[in-house]
Design a protein around this motif. Sequence first.
Motif, mmCIF file in Angstrom:
data_model
loop_
_atom_site.group_PDB
_atom_site.id
_atom_site.type_symbol
_atom_site.label_atom_id
_atom_site.label_comp_id
_atom_site.label_asym_id
_atom_site.label_seq_id
_atom_site.Cartn_x
_atom_site.Cartn_y
_atom_site.Cartn_z
ATOM 1 N N TYR A 181 0.846 -1.197 0.000
ATOM 2 C CA TYR A 181 0.000 0.000 0.000
ATOM 3 C C TYR A 181 0.879 1.244 0.000
ATOM 4 O O TYR A 181 1.992 1.239 0.528
ATOM 5 C CB TYR A 181 -0.902 0.045 1.239
ATOM 6 C CG TYR A 181 -1.862 -1.105 1.349
ATOM 7 C CD1 TYR A 181 -2.835 -1.329 0.378
ATOM 8 C CD2 TYR A 181 -1.799 -1.979 2.429
ATOM 9 C CE1 TYR A 181 -3.727 -2.386 0.483
ATOM 10 C CE2 TYR A 181 -2.691 -3.042 2.554
ATOM 11 C CZ TYR A 181 -3.651 -3.237 1.565
ATOM 12 O OH TYR A 181 -4.528 -4.279 1.676
ATOM 13 N N ALA A 193 -6.526 -0.897 1.769
ATOM 14 C CA ALA A 193 -7.507 -1.600 0.938
ATOM 15 C C ALA A 193 -8.736 -0.732 0.690
ATOM 16 O O ALA A 193 -9.362 -0.790 -0.364
ATOM 17 C CB ALA A 193 -7.903 -2.913 1.605
ATOM 18 N N ASP A 194 -9.079 0.087 1.691
ATOM 19 C CA ASP A 194 -10.191 1.026 1.551
ATOM 20 C C ASP A 194 -9.620 2.342 1.045
ATOM 21 O O ASP A 194 -8.843 3.006 1.728
ATOM 22 C CB ASP A 194 -10.869 1.230 2.915
ATOM 23 C CG ASP A 194 -12.068 2.171 2.828
ATOM 24 O OD1 ASP A 194 -12.239 2.817 1.776
ATOM 25 O OD2 ASP A 194 -12.814 2.263 3.813
ATOM 26 N N ASP A 195 -9.971 2.723 -0.175
ATOM 27 C CA ASP A 195 -9.395 3.911 -0.805
ATOM 28 C C ASP A 195 -9.725 5.196 -0.071
ATOM 29 O O ASP A 195 -9.125 6.239 -0.323
ATOM 30 C CB ASP A 195 -9.881 4.018 -2.250
ATOM 31 C CG ASP A 195 -9.055 4.994 -3.066
ATOM 32 O OD1 ASP A 195 -7.813 4.888 -3.045
ATOM 33 O OD2 ASP A 195 -9.648 5.882 -3.708
ATOM 34 N N ASP A 196 -10.678 5.156 0.845
ATOM 35 C CA ASP A 196 -11.039 6.352 1.605
ATOM 36 C C ASP A 196 -10.321 6.432 2.942
ATOM 37 O O ASP A 196 -10.527 7.376 3.702
ATOM 38 C CB ASP A 196 -12.560 6.398 1.854
ATOM 39 C CG ASP A 196 -13.328 6.600 0.553
ATOM 40 O OD1 ASP A 196 -12.785 7.260 -0.341
ATOM 41 O OD2 ASP A 196 -14.455 6.092 0.450
ATOM 42 N N PHE A 197 -9.480 5.423 3.245
ATOM 43 C CA PHE A 197 -8.832 5.398 4.551
ATOM 44 C C PHE A 197 -7.318 5.467 4.384
ATOM 45 O O PHE A 197 -6.675 4.459 4.085
ATOM 46 C CB PHE A 197 -9.207 4.132 5.321
ATOM 47 C CG PHE A 197 -8.753 4.163 6.755
ATOM 48 C CD1 PHE A 197 -9.486 4.838 7.708
ATOM 49 C CD2 PHE A 197 -7.575 3.542 7.138
ATOM 50 C CE1 PHE A 197 -9.070 4.887 9.027
ATOM 51 C CE2 PHE A 197 -7.150 3.577 8.448
ATOM 52 C CZ PHE A 197 -7.905 4.252 9.398
#
Length: 275
Positions: free
Chosen positions: A83, A88-92
Motif C-alpha cells: 500500500y 484496501a479502503d481507498d477512503d482510509f
Amino acid sequence: MCQRLTMKDDRLKVFSYSAGTQTNSMAVLINKGVIEKPDIAIMVDTEREDSRAIDYAKNYGANLLADVGVDLVIVKKSKWATYDIFGADDDFPLPGYFSEWDGRQKNGDCKGKQPSFCSIKWKTEVIHRELNSRYGERELTERGVTSLMGITIEEQRRMKFPQGKWQREYPLADMHITRQAAIQIVTTAGLPKPPRSLCWMCPNRDCNMWVDLKENAPDDFNKAVEHEKYLREEKGLDHLYLHKQGVPLDKVKFKPQGFNEQQDIFAECSGLCGL
C-alpha cells in the motif's frame, strides 16, 4: 513487564537505521567497537523521507558502518510495500492525519487524529520482506532475527521485546544513554548534528518541526503542501489536515514553541517501526 530473551549467537543481527539522532549515535558506537558489529544495517526510504535524513545517511551513516565492514542497505518502500497512502479502503489513508469530522475544540484545533498504519506498512513489512528475500524466509524463521533499535533511556515506554522470529535489542537504553548524550556522541565524533527522522508530510510534526522544514528544506515543505492539496482537492478528503489547526498547511500560523522534551523525543520516527 516483558522480559528480554537471551540472544542466540546464530541469530541474524540487524541494525535498524533511521538516519535520526539515536541511530546515528549507534553508528558511531558500532564504528568505535562499543556496540557489537551487526551483520547488516538496513533503512527504508519511504520515498517521502526528509531529504536531509537521506543525505545524512548516505554521507555519514553509510561511511561509519562501511569502515567496519557493515553494509547500509537503503530499501525503497515501493520495492515491497503493498500500500502507499491508501490501504484496501481507498477512503482510509495510512498516515494519521488530523481530522475535523468529530468537531473542533474550543481552542480551534482539530479534535480528532486518525490512527496511523504507515510505519507498519511502509517500514516493518518492507524490512521483513527484504530480509526474507536476501537470506531466505525459511532460513530466517529457523535462525531468527535480532534487530538493534535506536531507543534512548527516556523512551523506555516504547521498548518492546517480542518473542519468536523477530526480536529486538536496545543498546542505547541498556547503556543508559540519553537523547542529549546521543547527540554529543555524534558531534564529538566530528559529525554534524543529525536531522530528525520522519517524513516531510508526517502529521506528527509540531510547529517547530514545520518551521524548520519550511526554512531549511523548502522543497520538502512545498511537497507537503501539495500532498495535502492532493488529499483535499483530488481525493475529496477535505476533512483531513497535516496540522492540528485544521487549515491548509500553507495557511497555518505557526505558533512559537519552547523546547518540549517529551514532544521532541517521541515525535521523531527513530526506527522503532523498523523491525
